[in-house]
Structures are given as structure tokens and as C-alpha cells.
Design an enzyme around this catalytic site. Structure first.
Site, PDB file in Angstrom:
ATOM      1  CG  ASP A  38      -9.448  -8.637 -27.274  1.00 47.30           C
ATOM      2  OD1 ASP A  38      -9.036  -9.805 -27.382  1.00 47.30           O
ATOM      3  OD2 ASP A  38     -10.394  -8.177 -27.959  1.00 47.30           O
ATOM      4  CG  ASN A  40      -9.053 -13.153 -29.170  1.00 50.87           C
ATOM      5  OD1 ASN A  40      -9.580 -12.185 -28.613  1.00 50.87           O
ATOM      6  ND2 ASN A  40      -9.167 -14.397 -28.720  1.00 50.87           N
ATOM      7  CG  ASP A  42     -12.380 -12.366 -27.251  1.00 55.47           C
ATOM      8  OD1 ASP A  42     -11.752 -11.375 -26.822  1.00 55.47           O
ATOM      9  OD2 ASP A  42     -12.290 -13.501 -26.743  1.00 55.47           O
ATOM     10  CG  ASP A  46      -6.268 -12.231 -25.305  1.00 52.05           C
ATOM     11  OD1 ASP A  46      -5.161 -11.660 -25.364  1.00 52.05           O
ATOM     12  OD2 ASP A  46      -7.124 -12.146 -26.210  1.00 52.05           O
ATOM     13  CG  ASP A 115      -5.834 -14.223  -7.515  1.00 52.11           C
ATOM     14  OD1 ASP A 115      -6.063 -14.641  -6.365  1.00 52.11           O
ATOM     15  OD2 ASP A 115      -6.141 -13.076  -7.898  1.00 52.11           O
ATOM     16  CG  ASP A 222      -9.989 -14.837  -3.499  1.00 45.62           C
ATOM     17  OD1 ASP A 222      -9.984 -13.626  -3.755  1.00 45.62           O
ATOM     18  OD2 ASP A 222     -11.031 -15.505  -3.337  1.00 45.62           O
ATOM     19  CD  GLU A 278      -9.208 -10.847  -0.873  1.00 48.11           C
ATOM     20  OE1 GLU A 278      -9.830  -9.859  -1.306  1.00 48.11           O
ATOM     21  OE2 GLU A 278      -9.454 -12.015  -1.250  1.00 48.11           O
ATOM     22  CG  HIS A 352      -9.721  -7.791  -8.356  1.00 48.56           C
ATOM     23  ND1 HIS A 352      -8.645  -7.941  -7.502  1.00 48.56           N
ATOM     24  CD2 HIS A 352     -10.624  -8.738  -7.995  1.00 48.56           C
ATOM     25  CE1 HIS A 352      -8.883  -8.950  -6.677  1.00 48.56           C
ATOM     26  NE2 HIS A 352     -10.071  -9.427  -6.948  1.00 48.56           N
ATOM     27  CG  ASP A 353     -12.351  -7.410  -5.004  1.00 45.68           C
ATOM     28  OD1 ASP A 353     -13.080  -7.684  -5.985  1.00 45.68           O
ATOM     29  OD2 ASP A 353     -11.787  -8.280  -4.318  1.00 45.68           O
TER      30      ASP A 353
END
Length: 575
Positions: A38, A40, A42, A46, A115, A222, A278, A352-353
Site C-alpha cells: 500500500d 497511500n 489507506d 495499490d 487477469d 478466469d 483457469e 489467491h484461492d
């Protein structure tokens, strides 16, 4: 608002730096942008945060970055619900930031893989909003259907088919404005595109060409093998706990090869792009068709068979069982042999899964975490195919260790929890399943250093940082020559240096051994032997595997001829 085509304002297509089949000797690094870095404060990663860490990727030696979706999105499924395919969500930055990322990667000799999520869009995409009007030009850009005969629209059981969403509940939602149901194989806010409509396909191809012109070097697609549905849409045979299980209803449908070949001819042909589809539920035979160069469809696919080996058959991912090593060896060997000379494998443990592999099939205790992470990497990276490294995997990051439902952010888990507890499931058993297999295990922030926020952010992170970041982090790993990071770096270098790692034939040894994963790779007069103890106890080596040769890479400085230490692995060039 969709951005204009970059045209002459960008360096454009990177074709001159994409030799034929470059991806066959490449290693790809996946970035999940909200959890990477990150810039910034938040609390959400990003693109500028990614740019700030490119030297880490260059030091690791990877060839390409696969960027999970950073497009404009309501973030119902963390960006896999896209409302504008040709702009960047302000949460992650801007198109100018993306352009700078492309330039930063290219200047370091790396490439960018985007992606591509085109089985479905967000329900906030302008295409879908227009499709809700039956008289519009996009009326049939999505799958619309009337209620089941004899049922009142919008009532339980009125859905056009009995299909289940992958995220719990029915795969149909009633839209009052249109007076019909729309299909969503995933979240209610992810309506499926109707690929039977040629206008839909052309819109997708136009968008893909736009990104290639902007400098993108490939696409991870995907759930791409769900785009062709079996017509007419009818009830299927359900399997409890397995949403995507209807034989032929929407998995590897009848027009898949046609659609992929058309995409190839209109977008991919002559571009030397990395393409990986995928493909949940795909068979070896179907995958060999998708990846056969002569058919001109895809470069490779992600298959999931090995990812289901630690679940009880027919009961879905949350019904846990221990991994039986001979099952894993047999499955990976099946794919190695099945695609040999016909197609191409993708190689992965994490994404990520999936939960963190060192916690899932390794030993994440302080005693064995480093060596089990190294050995799992060795077993994967010396196979034939293109390896994928998921962010933090090169550090040996572990599962999150969450103990309450309030700590989770994943729509899959939150929906499953609500549905399962309403049906009387034991909350403690559910939490144990989520702890072991939940997707949020992969989504905790990358651990850059031992500081309070792990170097990920100066703000409040969107999901909790793993407390073990004080010991497990990139700064410490890069400084330690014996770390997981440097083992990954050496594995990647071997793939770049040795033709036998890229092209050698795979042969499994000792298939029934319950501790030892052993195989050879051979090409002409060169052969490598991989030996790996996949357990936390010592492993005696069979006599015929006590081979002389040059040790190219190993986990342990001190070695015995007749045995392997817990989680010890060796790569040997045979004499």
C-alpha cells in the site's frame, strides 16, 4: 468512463521482447494487488505500491507478473466483478499508474500478464444495466430465463434450473425490472455473459486487443472453461458441497474449442502472449486439446485435481482429510505424462484461492517451516511446465491462523458460514475448515519487514496482518543466504540455465512410498534426480536411489548417503 486507446502515446505492443514460447522457460509471479503493498496509507494495496517493490521481483528472478484484477469494480468479489474492463479502479490507482508498472517491468526484463475475467461481469457494468431492458440492443448479452413453469417468479424453487452458485445459494437471481432471472455461477453481483452472442465475443476481443496494444504480455483467463453452456439450460445432477459439478451443463461446454480458437485467431495469433486458462473440472484429455499448439487455443491451463486431494470425495472443499502422498504423486505424474508431447503444464501450489502450501502440506512449525517450504518448492519447480509463485510464497508465508468469523473478509466463507450455521452446522468445525482451507489465508498482506504494519501500509490494513511477520518477512529473508527466498531464486535460475528442466521427460520413482517424492527429468544424455522427504521424520532412501552425481541444489549442508533428514530435498545431476 472508459479510457481512450493509448495509440501513439504509449510504447505499445512489446512483441519484439516476446520470443516464441518464451513462457515455457519462464516463472510467473502472481500479485493480488489489495494485499501486496500500500503506497497511500489507506490499508489497501495499490499499483504504486507494486511499483515500489519491483526490485524485489527482479532480485527473485521471475520473468512475468500476473496481476489479479485491478479494473474498476464494486469489489463484491475483490475485483473479480468488473464494471469497466478498460480502466483501473481508483482503489488501486489509475491507468497512468498501470502504464508506469508496465514500463517498470519491461525495463527490468519482466512482463505483465493481466487477469481476464470474461465469464461474467459486475451487475454494475453498463452492458448488464442495458441488458435489463428487454428492448435494448444488449438484451441477450447475458443469460436470462423465465421462472420455472408453475412457480411464482421470485419465490423459492422458481429458479429456471437447479444450478447452485459457487458462493452458496441458487445460481439464478430474479430481476424485477426485466421480470426474468439472470444466471450467476458466482456472486449475485456477477452475472454470466452470454458467449453464444457473437457481439459479446467481439466486445471481449476488442478489449483484449486494447490491452495488448497498451503493452500487456498475456492473459490469465478466469474460469474460462465455463463460457460455453450446454443448450438448452436444464437441471443437472447435484453433488452436495460442489457447485460446479453438473456434467456438461457449463463445464467444458460444447463450443469451448470453437470459442478459444476464435479468440486465438482474433487476438492472440502472432503475438507470442502467455495465455493460461483457469479450468475447474478439466480433464487431462480436454486440457491436452486446449493446449495443443496445432489447435491454436491456449498456451496452458490451471487444473485443480491435486487441490482436491485433501477433501473428502463428494463432500466439497470444507470436508477435510489428510493428504496421502502417493495420491499427490500419482496425480501430478498423470498430468506430466498426459500432456507430454501434446500440451503444456502449469505448476502451482499457492494462489489467491488456495491456502498457504507450507501450512497445508508442509510443516509450518518453527523447526521445519523453512525446509518444508524449500522442499515443496523443489518438488514443484523441477517438474515440466511453467511454475507460478504466489506473493509471499517465496518467503514461506503461513496461513493466517484466524479463530473467529469476524476476522474473515472472503465472500465465499461469509456466505458459506451464514448458510451452514442456519442449517445447524457446528461453528467450531466450520472455523477449523476455514482455518485450514480458507482463501483469506492467501490474502493477508505481504510481510515486507518486522515493523508494526509489516511494511505493507502506514494505515489500518483491510485484513489482519499475520503476527508472525516479525520473524517471517522479506527484509530478513533477503539478508539470510539460507532463506526460502534464496532457494526460490536458485530454483528459478536452474530453470533458466538448464534445458533439461524446461524440456526433459518426467519419470516418477517409488510411487507408493509414503514419505519420499522422487522423480527424474531426462533429455538426451542429461538426467536430473529429484529426491524429497515430504515428512517431518527421517526417511531412509531405497538402495537404488543412493546415486552418485553432482548436487545442484539441496536444503541441507550435511547429507547422509542412505537417508534424508526431515523435509530434506536434493537435486542431483546424474553421472
Amino acid at each position: 468512463m472508459t479510457a481512450p486507446n493509448p495509440g501513439a502515446n504509449r510504447p505499445g505492443n512489446n512483441l519484439e521482447n516476446r520470443p516464441d514460447d518464451w513462457w515455457k522457460s519462464a516463472v510467473v509471479y502472481q500479485i493480488y494487488p489489495r494485499s501486496f503493498c500500500d503506497s497511500n496509507g489507506d490499508g489497501i494495496g495499490d499499483i504504486r505500491g507494486i511499483i515500489s517493490r519491483l526490485d524485489h521481483l527482479a532480485a527473485l528472478g521471475v520473468d512475468a507478473v500476473w496481476l489479479s484484477p485491478a479494473y474498476t469494480s464494486p469489489q463484491d468479489d475483490n475485483g473479480y466483478d468488473i464494471s469497466d474492463y478498460q480502466d483501473i479502479d481508483p482503489l488501486f490507482g489509475s491507468l497512468a499508474d498501470l502504464d508506469e508498472l508496465v514500463d517498470g517491468l519491461h525495463s527490468r526484463g519482466m512482463k505483465l500478464v493481466m487477469d481476464l475475467v470474461v465469464n461474467h461481469t459486475s451487475d454494475e457494468h453498463p452492458w448488464f444495466q442495458e441488458s435489463r431492458d428487454r428492448s435494448s440492443a444488449k438484451a441477450d448479452w447475458y443469460w436470462w430465463a423465465d421462472a420455472r413453469e408453475g412457480f411464482e417468479p421470485g419465490t423459492p424453487g422458481a429458479e429456471p434450473t437447479n444450478w447452485a452458485s459457487a458462493f452458496s445459494g441458487p445460481a439464478w437471481h430474479y430481476d424485477e425490472q426485466r421480470g426474468q432471472y439472470y444466471l450467476h455461477l458466482f456472486s449475485r453481483k456477477q452475472p454470466d455473459l452470454n458467449w453464444e452472442n457473437p457481439e459479446v465475443r467481439q466486445a471481449v476481443y476488442d478489449m483484449m486487443r486494447w490491452w495488448v496494444d497498451r503493452g500487456v504480455d498475456g492473459f490469465r483467463m478466469d474460469v474460462i472453461n465455463l463460457i460455453s453452456k450446454q443448450l438448452p439450460l436444464e437441471d443437472g445432477t447435484t453433488v452436495p458441497g460442489q457447485a460446479l459439478s453438473f456434467n456438461g451443463s457449463y463445464v467444458d461446454g460444447p463450443r469451448m474449442d470453437e470459442f478459444l480458437h476464435e479468440m486465438n485467431q482474433q487476438v492472440l495469433s502472432g503475438q507470442n502472449l502467455l495465455t493460461v486458462g483457469e479450468c475447474p473440472g478439466v480433464s487431462v484429455e480436454q486440457a491436452s486439446k486446449y493446449t495443443d499448439p496445432e489447435r491454436e487455443e491456449l498456451g496452458m491451463v490451471f487444473q485443480f485435481e491435486h487441490m482436491g486431494l485433501d477433501e473428502q470425495q463428494g463432500r466439497g472443499k470444507w470436508a477435510l482429510k489428510p493428504l496421502h502422498l502417493p495420491d499427490l504423486k500419482a496425480n501430478l505424474a498423470k498430468w506430466q505424462h498426459g500432456l507430454e508431447g501434446r500440451g503444456w503444464n502449469s505448476l502451482y501450489w499457492d494462489n489467491h484461492d488456495q491456502p498457504r502450501i507450507v501450512s497445508r502440506w508442509g510443516d509450518d512449525s518453527p523447526e521445519h517451516r523453512v525446509n518444508s517450504a524449500k522442499t515443496l518448492a523443489t518438488v514443484l519447480h523441477l517438474q515440466k511446465g511453467t511454475p507460478y509463485v504466489y506473493q509471499g510464497e517465496e518467503l514461506g508465508m503461513t496461513n493466517a491462523g484466524f479463530t473467529s468469523i469476524e476476522q474473515y473478509r472472503d465472500i465465499e466463507i461469509l456466505n458459506h458460514w451464514a448458510e451452514a450455521t442456519a442449517l445447524g452446522a457446528d461453528p467450531a468445525e466450520l472455523l477449523e475448515s476455514y482455518r485450514v482451507k480458507g482463501r483469506d489465508n492467501a490474502r493477508t498482506p505481504v510481510q515486507w519487514d518486522a515493523s508494526d504494519k509489516a511494511g505493507f501500509t502506514t494505515g489500518e490494513p483491510w485484513i489482519e496482518i499475520n503476527p508472525n511477520h516479525t520473524q517471517i518477512n522479506a527484509e530478513a529473508a533477503v539478508a539470510d543466504p539460507d532463506s526460502v527466498f534464496h532457494h526460490y531464486r536458485q530454483l528459478i535460475a536452474l530453470r533458466h540455465e538448464l534445458e533439461v528442466v524446461r524440456d526433459g521427460v518426467f519419470a516418477l520413482l517409488e510411487p507408493d512410498h509414503e514419505q519420499l517424492f522422487a522423480y527424474t527429468r531426462s533429455l538426451e544424455d542429461e538426467a536430473l534426480l529429484v529426491l524429497a522427504n515430504m515428512s517431518s521424520t527421517e526417511c531412509q532412501l531405497p538402495t537404488d536411489l543412493r546415486q552418485d552425481g553432482e548436487l545442484l541444489l539441496g536444503t541441507h549442508a550435511e547429507r547422509a548417503d542412505d537417508r534424508l533428514a526431515p523435509w530434506e530435498s536434493r537435486i542431483i545431476r546424474l553421472s
